[in-house]
Design an enzyme around this catalytic site. Sequence first.
Site, mmCIF file in Angstrom:
data_model
loop_
_atom_site.group_PDB
_atom_site.id
_atom_site.type_symbol
_atom_site.label_atom_id
_atom_site.label_comp_id
_atom_site.label_asym_id
_atom_site.label_seq_id
_atom_site.Cartn_x
_atom_site.Cartn_y
_atom_site.Cartn_z
ATOM 1 N N HIS A 1 75.656 41.112 -47.188
ATOM 2 C CA HIS A 1 75.668 40.319 -48.422
ATOM 3 C C HIS A 1 75.104 38.915 -48.180
ATOM 4 C CE1 HIS A 1 77.123 39.059 -52.375
ATOM 5 N NE2 HIS A 1 77.560 37.958 -51.787
ATOM 6 N N GLU B 1 71.508 37.566 -49.711
ATOM 7 C CA GLU B 1 71.488 36.440 -50.650
ATOM 8 C C GLU B 1 70.592 35.308 -50.154
ATOM 9 O OE1 GLU B 1 72.731 36.008 -53.715
ATOM 10 O OE2 GLU B 1 73.428 38.077 -53.680
ATOM 11 N N LYS C 1 66.863 36.394 -50.190
ATOM 12 C CA LYS C 1 66.323 36.407 -51.562
ATOM 13 C C LYS C 1 65.941 34.989 -51.994
ATOM 14 C CE LYS C 1 69.445 38.095 -54.063
ATOM 15 N NZ LYS C 1 70.277 38.262 -55.189
ATOM 16 N N ASN C 2 66.810 34.034 -51.677
ATOM 17 C CA ASN C 2 66.515 32.638 -52.030
ATOM 18 C C ASN C 2 65.214 32.188 -51.377
ATOM 19 O OD1 ASN C 2 68.795 32.288 -53.565
ATOM 20 N ND2 ASN C 2 69.983 31.288 -51.957
HETATM 21 N N1 LIG Z 1 65.638 28.617 -49.530
HETATM 22 C C1 LIG Z 1 65.632 27.901 -50.665
HETATM 23 N N2 LIG Z 1 64.545 27.147 -50.996
HETATM 24 C C2 LIG Z 1 64.518 26.424 -52.134
HETATM 25 N N3 LIG Z 1 65.522 26.379 -53.042
HETATM 26 C C3 LIG Z 1 66.621 27.103 -52.781
HETATM 27 C C4 LIG Z 1 66.749 27.891 -51.585
HETATM 28 N N4 LIG Z 1 67.967 28.476 -51.601
HETATM 29 C C5 LIG Z 1 68.573 28.076 -52.750
HETATM 30 N N5 LIG Z 1 67.780 27.258 -53.459
HETATM 31 C C6 LIG Z 1 68.098 26.606 -54.748
HETATM 32 O O1 LIG Z 1 69.512 26.637 -54.946
HETATM 33 C C7 LIG Z 1 69.839 27.263 -56.174
HETATM 34 C C8 LIG Z 1 71.160 27.972 -56.047
HETATM 35 O O2 LIG Z 1 71.069 29.082 -55.180
HETATM 36 P P1 LIG Z 1 72.102 30.268 -55.290
HETATM 37 O O3 LIG Z 1 71.741 31.304 -54.281
HETATM 38 O O4 LIG Z 1 73.475 29.712 -55.231
HETATM 39 O O5 LIG Z 1 71.895 30.802 -56.770
HETATM 40 P P2 LIG Z 1 70.663 31.575 -57.431
HETATM 41 O O6 LIG Z 1 69.801 32.135 -56.344
HETATM 42 O O7 LIG Z 1 69.998 30.656 -58.391
HETATM 43 O O8 LIG Z 1 71.388 32.730 -58.236
HETATM 44 P P3 LIG Z 1 72.277 33.957 -57.636
HETATM 45 O O9 LIG Z 1 73.664 33.726 -58.092
HETATM 46 O O10 LIG Z 1 71.669 35.172 -58.229
HETATM 47 O O11 LIG Z 1 72.142 33.899 -56.135
HETATM 48 C C9 LIG Z 1 68.665 28.167 -56.494
HETATM 49 O O12 LIG Z 1 68.544 28.411 -57.879
HETATM 50 C C10 LIG Z 1 67.495 27.374 -55.925
HETATM 51 O O13 LIG Z 1 67.071 26.383 -56.854
#
Ligand SMILES: Nc1ncnc2c1ncn2[C@@H]1O[C@H](COP(=O)(O)OP(=O)(O)OP(=O)(O)O)[C@@H](O)[C@H]1O
Length: 439
Positions: A307, A311, A314-315
Amino acid sequence: MSWKKTDILMDTIRHYSGFPATGVSLRQMVQFGERPSTGTLFRASQFLSEELPIRLAHRVQELGDLPDGLNEMPSIKKVQDWYAQSFEEITTLPRPQLSKDVRDRLMKPAKQTGRQSKILAEATKNPSVANGQYTSSPWQNGNGNGSHEKKGSARRYFATVEDTEDWPPELHDYNQRFAQTLNHIKRRHDSVVTTVAQGILEYKRKRQRMQIDNNIQSFLDRFYMSRIGIRMLIGQHIALTDQSHHKDPTYVGIICTKTNVRDLAQEAIENARFVCEDHYGLFDAPKVQLVCPPNLNFMYVPGHLSHMLFETLKNSLRAVVETHGQDKEDFPVTKVVVAEGKEDITIKISDEGGGIPRSAIPLVWTYMYTTVDTTPSLDPDFDKSDFKAPMAGFGYGLPISRLYARYFGGDLKLISMEGYGTDVYLHLNRLSSSSEPLQ
Ligand SMILES: Nc1ncnc2c1ncn2[C@@H]1O[C@H](COP(=O)(O)OP(=O)(O)OP(=O)(O)O)[C@@H](O)[C@H]1O
């Protein structure tokens, strides 16, 4: 659905919420071994039949005490009812009548197989958590009446029981019924995360709030951390009780004593790339390079590790595609480097996805912070399973992954270079003796 919570039930819940939760460590969870006996399982059922109601009761109280009308939001009330109903089901499950002889045998510890089991039985302080960080608010612990201390010594999660003789069939039947009840409860709570998120959205809409405040943020941290613990104990107990099929000997319940980091990371990379291709309509998602010793195994819950990796990957992939444009032929490669230390296994995920502005760093740890424009539907039937997620959208990925890491004494850190990329460090504590962070 005709279930109604009564005043008597709420009184009982209030009483239970006066007792603190008892943290269990990963090591204690694996002491059951591959096939625990009926007597040992029964002792664990007894522990859980007190421990789970205590944990559920804290959540019922906290949901009811949420500030500023958040406790009145329909989705929050729905979740509170689930917790109260599950509390009732566990506390009213009839226990078998046991003869004195059987009761004595259950209390008699098995002969120690050496000093090892004694050492393993002790949980240490969780290194990733400040004192009281995930503890329920003090006013809910106010009515502790001292009887807990007395119970304390008998309330041990793991207690081996001398298993030389046969146990009466009532014990086995109870174990089965208890596990069935837990199974039912686990399913009821499947969509808690999305339903609470729905409740927060209802609140934000009603109060016209853009962000949630610190109180609500720390409530959600405690709430989801507690949920991880409850589901871990339930999942573990169901898996230990279900001995019908032949199992992999490296598994104790849902814990794998030889979790292979490289295999799991490879799988998470493939899954994240697949979701990325699907979401952006790409022929080939950005590449990910994995540097990891092939035989790096350690004791962990593979589901949790998958998990967290999925996650964060994917980010990274999303950031890379959105920074460099979907039409780009060759994206910069994201690197996953795994290091093995004595204390921690650390996984670094480095991307060239443009990074995050420093002012936004604190926000990435808050729930509901996302840079996705349209949050996907929060229909409670959507995303029933914990481990299935769309490309992005709720802003839950990072905060929940950090809770998973901290739950077993690890941590998740993020360092960004705005204009270049982000490094995420996932620390996994391999000593595994630290207690769950929820006293
Ligand atoms: N590797 C990264 N590079 C740039 N921005 C990032 C990265 N990881 C996270 N972020 C920023 O942080 C925000 C929050 O990330 P988070 O994983 O908590 O939620 P999410 O990806 O938007 O949604 P989900 O709940 O589906 O994961 C993202 O929307 C993005 O703007």
